[in-house]
Design a protein around this motif. Structure first.
Motif, mmCIF file in Angstrom:
data_model
loop_
_atom_site.group_PDB
_atom_site.id
_atom_site.type_symbol
_atom_site.label_atom_id
_atom_site.label_comp_id
_atom_site.label_asym_id
_atom_site.label_seq_id
_atom_site.Cartn_x
_atom_site.Cartn_y
_atom_site.Cartn_z
ATOM 1 N N UNK A 115 0.806 -1.235 0.000
ATOM 2 C CA UNK A 115 0.000 0.000 0.000
ATOM 3 C C UNK A 115 0.830 1.272 0.000
ATOM 4 N N UNK A 116 2.082 1.190 0.457
ATOM 5 C CA UNK A 116 2.894 2.406 0.513
ATOM 6 C C UNK A 116 3.500 2.783 -0.838
ATOM 7 N N UNK A 117 3.426 1.894 -1.827
ATOM 8 C CA UNK A 117 3.986 2.200 -3.144
ATOM 9 C C UNK A 117 2.989 3.032 -3.947
ATOM 10 N N UNK A 118 3.472 4.120 -4.524
ATOM 11 C CA UNK A 118 2.631 5.025 -5.299
ATOM 12 C C UNK A 118 2.535 4.514 -6.732
ATOM 13 N N UNK A 119 1.305 4.346 -7.205
ATOM 14 C CA UNK A 119 1.035 3.680 -8.478
ATOM 15 C C UNK A 119 0.964 4.692 -9.621
ATOM 16 N N UNK A 120 2.013 4.707 -10.451
ATOM 17 C CA UNK A 120 2.034 5.528 -11.656
ATOM 18 C C UNK A 120 1.731 4.687 -12.893
ATOM 19 N N UNK A 121 1.174 3.498 -12.685
ATOM 20 C CA UNK A 121 0.928 2.576 -13.795
ATOM 21 C C UNK A 121 -0.539 2.494 -14.189
ATOM 22 N N UNK A 122 -1.434 2.466 -13.218
ATOM 23 C CA UNK A 122 -2.848 2.208 -13.500
ATOM 24 C C UNK A 122 -3.503 3.402 -14.191
ATOM 25 N N UNK A 123 -4.163 3.123 -15.307
ATOM 26 C CA UNK A 123 -4.825 4.173 -16.086
ATOM 27 C C UNK A 123 -6.255 4.353 -15.594
ATOM 28 N N UNK A 124 -6.408 5.116 -14.535
ATOM 29 C CA UNK A 124 -7.739 5.408 -14.005
ATOM 30 C C UNK A 124 -7.708 6.767 -13.316
ATOM 31 N N UNK A 125 -8.889 7.284 -13.040
ATOM 32 C CA UNK A 125 -9.029 8.566 -12.359
ATOM 33 C C UNK A 125 -9.104 8.322 -10.855
ATOM 34 N N UNK A 126 -8.411 9.138 -10.066
ATOM 35 C CA UNK A 126 -8.457 8.985 -8.615
ATOM 36 C C UNK A 126 -9.897 9.119 -8.120
ATOM 37 N N UNK A 434 12.720 1.094 -8.557
ATOM 38 C CA UNK A 434 11.556 1.966 -8.416
ATOM 39 C C UNK A 434 10.681 1.510 -7.256
ATOM 40 N N UNK A 435 10.465 0.208 -7.145
ATOM 41 C CA UNK A 435 9.663 -0.314 -6.037
ATOM 42 C C UNK A 435 10.343 -0.054 -4.699
ATOM 43 N N UNK A 436 11.659 -0.186 -4.683
ATOM 44 C CA UNK A 436 12.386 0.078 -3.434
ATOM 45 C C UNK A 436 12.229 1.536 -3.019
ATOM 46 N N UNK A 437 12.138 2.420 -4.016
ATOM 47 C CA UNK A 437 11.984 3.854 -3.729
ATOM 48 C C UNK A 437 10.527 4.239 -3.464
ATOM 49 N N UNK A 438 9.595 3.315 -3.780
ATOM 50 C CA UNK A 438 8.208 3.590 -3.440
ATOM 51 C C UNK A 438 7.295 3.977 -4.580
ATOM 52 N N UNK A 439 7.669 3.657 -5.851
ATOM 53 C CA UNK A 439 6.786 3.956 -6.980
ATOM 54 C C UNK A 439 6.715 2.747 -7.908
ATOM 55 N N UNK A 440 5.692 2.760 -8.764
ATOM 56 C CA UNK A 440 5.521 1.700 -9.765
ATOM 57 C C UNK A 440 5.130 2.350 -11.083
#
Length: 485
Positions: A115-126, A434-440
């Motif tokens: 849950x702490x990883x910020x998702x820059x992959x999923x194509x959806x609206x918050x 990237x995952x280690x730094x907290x993003x995907x």
């Protein structure tokens, strides 16, 4: 293991087998540590010589995708392969043949991120930007006024009342279509699948953009047709290459996302849209037009209108049009619409009836008042205003922080941004850091129907909360800049 082989021309059979297995590995159908068929079994399954099978495995091992263990066999490579049997009670299932050539979209979507990883992959609206009160009111209205919809199936083509409001909505988008041209689908992915299973077979040629939507590649691969990748530029699919290909083979169908293309964000010009229609008419080809992002424009008001959909320029019914509602409304709805004419429509409707007997009736009833609500256009305008500000934030951060060796193009609309790294870098190899730094993010290799280009990645900047986006972008820049140094 089923791999479609073209025995009439290059590349060689060993290269084709190697590419087929490599695609299964990259897409996750073959997991690290899984055992491949013996060379004898592979040769028998594919009808090739034992030497060809041996050479194919040799190519895979040379490319670091598999590992041979003496006395045990050939395995998908991982850091350490157990020397003892895994004890997996379902291991016997690996001997059962299947016809799934790749599933890249599934393999990426199946990634379980902490849950702490910020998702820059999923194509959806918050979710904070979605019109939830409008939907809640529509659902309550439908349950009150049409409770019987929960106890009935919908017509195969869709609920007549919902088809009527969808036709009205499409007319405001520049498409004049009757309800008798429309089929409600479970998202545009089902529309792609219906087209593929209806019109594409093992000997048919499909031309599609490269890079392209990975879910479409997966669906077309499943038809076992011959996919020919055609590069895109800032105006979409390159027609001069398409024309050259048509001199070598008969192209039966063309798949394009002409408006805010996924993943590059390009927009096909009106001139090229007309030229593509002319080409399809001359070649006798069908066009599958996928348009999930038209509503999401990042241009300031008054700066120009989008070209009309290809379907609006269609002179003789050869364009099959797909529109999804997930991208600008609710991903969880999984509803879309397919538009076609004549015999194409009838055959696609027959396929729809076979696949699922019709989309959920109650959901269609619930969306009737939603699409009729005068607040819907205001919601879309407000959403685009917010996304425009976010896109400027993304562009500002990347302009300031990214190395000049990394190229990217500011999108005109949609929710994707395509990043190109120097040729010596592999975006897949950057994911662990990237995952280690907290993003995907999504590596670009999954967006290619042919030989993948690994020095690209796609980010989506619409899926995060306002407070999360700046940190995710800074982290992305750090990961990419350090890789370039």
């Amino acid at each position: 293991m089923k791999i479609d082989l073209d025995r009439s021309k290059e590349p060689s059979l060993r290269e084709q087998i190697c590419a087929g297995i490599a695609e299964r590995i990259r897409s996750g159908l073959l997991q690290p540590g899984e055992q491949l068929p013996s060379v004898r079994q592979l040769a028998q399954d594919l009808g090739v010589s034992l030497m060809t099978a041996v050479q194919a495995y040799g190519l895979l091992e040379k490319r670091g995708l598999v590992e041979s263990v003496q006395g045990r066999g050939t395995f998908v490579r991982e850091r350490a392969i157990a020397t003892e049997a895994s004890g997996d009670p379902f291991g016997w299932q690996l001997a059962i043949g299947d016809y799934l050539p790749r599933a890249s979209f599934w393999s990426q979507s199946a990634v379980r991120l902490p849950p702490e990883i910020l998702d820059l992959a999923t194509a959806s609206i918050h979710h904070s930007l979605l019109p939830l009160p409008l939907l809640e009111a529509s659902i309550q209205s439908a349950l009150k006024q049409a409770p019987q919809s929960l106890g009935r199936y919908a017509p195969f083509q869709g609920d007549p009342e919902f088809l009527a409001v969808v036709a009205g909505y499409l007319q405001r988008q520049g498409l004049s279509l009757s309800t008798h041209q429309l089929i409600i689908t479970n998202g545009t992915q089902q529309g792609i699948d219906l087209f593929a299973r209806t019109f594409l077979g093992p000997n048919d040629v499909l031309a599609m953009e490269a890079p392209a939507f990975s879910g479409a590649i997966d669906a077309f691969r499943l038809s076992h047709g011959h996919i020919v990748p055609v590069p895109v530029d800032r105006e979409g699919i390159r027609l001069e290459i398409l024309e050259d290909l048509s001199l070598q083979m008969r192209i039966k169908a063309i798949y394009v996302v002409p408006t805010y293309q996924n993943p590059t964000g390009s927009v096909m010009s009106l001139q090229r849209r007309k030229a593509l229609i002319d080409f399809a008419v001359a070649a006798g080809a069908l066009i599958l037009e996928d348009e999930p992002h038209r509503e999401l424009t990042l241009a300031d008001k008054g700066t120009g209108r989008l070209p009309p959909p290809l379907k609006a320029l269609d002179p003789d019914g050869r364009v099959v049009y797909l529109k999804g509602f997930s991208k600008f409304l609710f991903p969880g709805l999984r509803l879309g619409v397919l538009a076609a004419d004549g015999a194409l429509y009838r055959r696609l409707l027959a396929a729809k009836s076979i696949v699922d007997l019709g989309s959920p009736l109650w959901l269609q009833k619930a969306l009737v008042p939603f699409f009729q609500n005068p607040q819907l256009p205001r919601y879309i305008d407000r959403l685009n205003s917010i996304l425009l500000q976010r896109s400027r934030q993304v562009a500002d951060t990347l302009s300031r922080r990214l190395s000049p060796a990394i190229r990217w193009q500011r999108p005109q609309g949609g929710m994707h941004l395509w990043v190109t790294l120097p040729p010596f870098l592999d975006a897949d190899s950057l994911l662990p850091e990237a995952h280690r730094r907290g993003i995907h993010f999504l590596p670009g290799s999954i967006f290619y129907p042919g030989e993948p280009e690994s020095n690209h990645l796609r980010i989506c900047w619409t899926n995060l909360a306002d407070a999360e986006l700046p940190g995710a972008l800074e982290c992305l820049c750090d990961v990419l800049n350090e890789a370039v140094r």
